[in-house]
Design a protein around this motif. Structure first.
Motif, PDB file in Angstrom:
ATOM      1  N   UNK A   1      -5.820   8.807 -12.765  1.00 62.12           N
ATOM      2  CA  UNK A   1      -5.375   6.959 -12.332  1.00 62.12           C
ATOM      3  C   UNK A   1      -6.928   6.424 -12.526  1.00 62.12           C
ATOM      4  N   UNK A   2      -6.792   5.524 -13.048  1.00 65.69           N
ATOM      5  CA  UNK A   2      -8.325   3.770 -12.891  1.00 65.69           C
ATOM      6  C   UNK A   2      -8.148   2.956 -12.031  1.00 65.69           C
TER       7      UNK A   2
ATOM      8  N   UNK B   1      -6.803  -4.050   0.462  1.00 63.38           N
ATOM      9  CA  UNK B   1      -5.632  -3.264   1.095  1.00 63.38           C
ATOM     10  C   UNK B   1      -5.686  -2.321   1.391  1.00 63.38           C
ATOM     11  N   UNK B   2      -6.805  -1.420   1.569  1.00 71.08           N
ATOM     12  CA  UNK B   2      -7.196   0.104   0.956  1.00 71.08           C
ATOM     13  C   UNK B   2      -6.609   0.698  -0.315  1.00 71.08           C
ATOM     14  N   UNK B   3      -6.322   0.227  -0.896  1.00 77.13           N
ATOM     15  CA  UNK B   3      -5.598   0.991  -1.673  1.00 77.13           C
ATOM     16  C   UNK B   3      -6.278   2.149  -3.176  1.00 77.13           C
TER      17      UNK B   3
ATOM     18  N   UNK C   1       0.655  -1.433  -0.099  1.00 81.00           N
ATOM     19  CA  UNK C   1      -0.015  -0.266   0.100  1.00 81.00           C
ATOM     20  C   UNK C   1       0.997   0.716  -0.723  1.00 81.00           C
ATOM     21  N   UNK C   2       1.454   1.064   0.679  1.00 80.45           N
ATOM     22  CA  UNK C   2       2.825   2.589   1.058  1.00 80.45           C
ATOM     23  C   UNK C   2       3.464   2.794  -0.538  1.00 80.45           C
ATOM     24  N   UNK C   3       4.373   1.413  -0.877  1.00 80.88           N
ATOM     25  CA  UNK C   3       4.757   1.547  -1.759  1.00 80.88           C
ATOM     26  C   UNK C   3       4.253   2.201  -2.983  1.00 80.88           C
ATOM     27  N   UNK C   4       2.433   2.198  -3.418  1.00 77.34           N
ATOM     28  CA  UNK C   4       1.971   2.213  -4.617  1.00 77.34           C
ATOM     29  C   UNK C   4       1.743   3.408  -4.545  1.00 77.34           C
ATOM     30  N   UNK C   5       1.424   4.015  -3.590  1.00 81.80           N
ATOM     31  CA  UNK C   5       1.069   5.142  -3.243  1.00 81.80           C
ATOM     32  C   UNK C   5       2.324   6.464  -3.913  1.00 81.80           C
ATOM     33  N   UNK C   6       3.748   5.707  -3.460  1.00 76.96           N
ATOM     34  CA  UNK C   6       4.608   6.030  -3.887  1.00 76.96           C
ATOM     35  C   UNK C   6       5.052   5.895  -5.140  1.00 76.96           C
ATOM     36  N   UNK C   7       4.815   5.148  -6.078  1.00 78.06           N
ATOM     37  CA  UNK C   7       4.876   4.856  -7.665  1.00 78.06           C
ATOM     38  C   UNK C   7       3.538   5.675  -8.554  1.00 78.06           C
TER      39      UNK C   7
ATOM     40  N   UNK D   1     -10.694   8.389  -2.278  1.00 74.82           N
ATOM     41  CA  UNK D   1     -11.255   8.487  -1.861  1.00 74.82           C
ATOM     42  C   UNK D   1     -10.479  10.024  -1.231  1.00 74.82           C
ATOM     43  N   UNK D   2      -9.379  10.089  -1.101  1.00 73.81           N
ATOM     44  CA  UNK D   2      -7.894  10.726  -0.426  1.00 73.81           C
ATOM     45  C   UNK D   2      -8.695  12.015  -1.128  1.00 73.81           C
ATOM     46  N   UNK D   3      -8.766  11.792  -2.620  1.00 71.84           N
ATOM     47  CA  UNK D   3      -8.356  13.431  -3.322  1.00 71.84           C
ATOM     48  C   UNK D   3      -6.781  13.645  -3.400  1.00 71.84           C
ATOM     49  N   UNK D   4      -5.725  12.996  -3.039  1.00 71.98           N
ATOM     50  CA  UNK D   4      -4.624  12.813  -3.663  1.00 71.98           C
ATOM     51  C   UNK D   4      -4.124  13.236  -5.127  1.00 71.98           C
ATOM     52  N   UNK D   5      -5.066  11.720  -6.184  1.00 72.40           N
ATOM     53  CA  UNK D   5      -4.476  11.753  -6.591  1.00 72.40           C
ATOM     54  C   UNK D   5      -5.776  11.964  -7.650  1.00 72.40           C
ATOM     55  N   UNK D   6      -5.840  11.842  -8.749  1.00 73.03           N
ATOM     56  CA  UNK D   6      -6.952  12.550 -10.179  1.00 73.03           C
ATOM     57  C   UNK D   6      -7.837  11.042 -10.537  1.00 73.03           C
ATOM     58  N   UNK D   7      -8.133  11.002 -10.037  1.00 70.36           N
ATOM     59  CA  UNK D   7      -8.954   9.417  -9.355  1.00 70.36           C
ATOM     60  C   UNK D   7     -10.341   9.825 -10.800  1.00 70.36           C
ATOM     61  N   UNK D   8     -10.492   8.553 -11.956  1.00 68.31           N
ATOM     62  CA  UNK D   8     -11.196   8.716 -12.703  1.00 68.31           C
ATOM     63  C   UNK D   8     -12.517   8.251 -12.090  1.00 68.31           C
ATOM     64  N   UNK D   9     -12.615   7.174 -10.893  1.00 73.55           N
ATOM     65  CA  UNK D   9     -13.658   7.058 -10.676  1.00 73.55           C
ATOM     66  C   UNK D   9     -14.410   8.530  -9.973  1.00 73.55           C
ATOM     67  N   UNK D  10     -13.671   9.122  -8.866  1.00 72.89           N
ATOM     68  CA  UNK D  10     -14.112   9.951  -8.483  1.00 72.89           C
ATOM     69  C   UNK D  10     -14.329  11.484  -9.337  1.00 72.89           C
TER      70      UNK D  10
END
Length: 208
Positions: free
Chosen positions: A58-59, A69-71, A45-51, A77-86
């Motif tokens: 991001x989809x 995993x919470x990924x 989970x931590x690694x993916x956040x860095x990658x 949901x975090x607002x940190x990424x340009x989530x396609x779903x969000x």
């Protein structure tokens, strides 16, 4: 096989031996994939956040690995990424819109149902919505894969899908009044584009 009455073969739920994971890691790299091996789901989970990039779409594919995993929540949901779903919001009953949702994303993240020791990635889908971006549509793809999905060969990978992954998915959906089936299967043997595909192998089980 009747999915409605099938019992998942729990032999496919156990993590593969360290030597099997190591062999799969070496052959995946030889086949053109970037591979990170971590011990725990928390590390993955931590690694993916860095990658993941913060400035590209991001989809997140429908994946129990990402959910458990919470990924998925980190991305959508975090607002940190340009989530396609969000950004898409509630698509309601528009099935085609949901299927096309990840078609144009720059980065796609998900999982597969099996990784063979000779470096092949195998994933099944009912609609096939994630298969096009997995195969070639997305500029970058990240797969998070639990060690229980590492199998000796393609024959075992296909058996794992039909005797374990599909029954598990059917049982999950049955609780929601739905069912599942295999519509399409994608086998990825090699990646042609350098650094396009990344596999995060987790030495403990996650997803199915």
């Amino acid at each position: 096989m009747s999915v409605q009455t099938a019992v998942p073969d729990e032999a496919f739920a156990a993590a593969a031996a360290a030597a099997q994971v190591d062999r799969a890691t070496a052959t995946l790299r030889a086949n053109g994939y970037l591979v990170h091996v971590v011990d725990t789901v928390a590390e993955a989970r931590a690694l993916v956040a860095d990658l993941l990039p913060r400035d590209e779409s991001v989809f997140t594919t429908s994946s129990e690995t990402l959910r458990l995993s919470g990924i998925a929540a980190d991305i959508d949901d975090s607002g940190k990424f340009a989530s396609v779903r969000a950004q898409a919001g509630d698509l309601g009953d528009d099935v085609q819109a949901r299927i096309r949702l990840g078609a144009a994303a720059e980065v796609v993240i998900g999982s597969v149902h099996a990784v063979t020791e000779d470096g092949h990635l195998v994933v099944a889908s009912a609609s096939g919505s994630q298969l096009a971006p997995y195969a070639s549509g997305a500029r970058k793809v990240i797969w998070v894969v639990g060690a229980q999905k590492v199998v000796p060969d393609l024959e075992t990978a296909l058996r794992r899908i039909r005797s374990y992954s599909l029954p598990r998915e059917h049982l999950r959906l049955q609780a929601l009044g739905q069912s599942s089936f295999i519509g399409k299967i994608l086998i990825m043997e090699r990646e042609a584009l350098p650094e396009r595909g990344t596999v995060v192998l987790v030495r403990e089980p996650i997803g199915f």
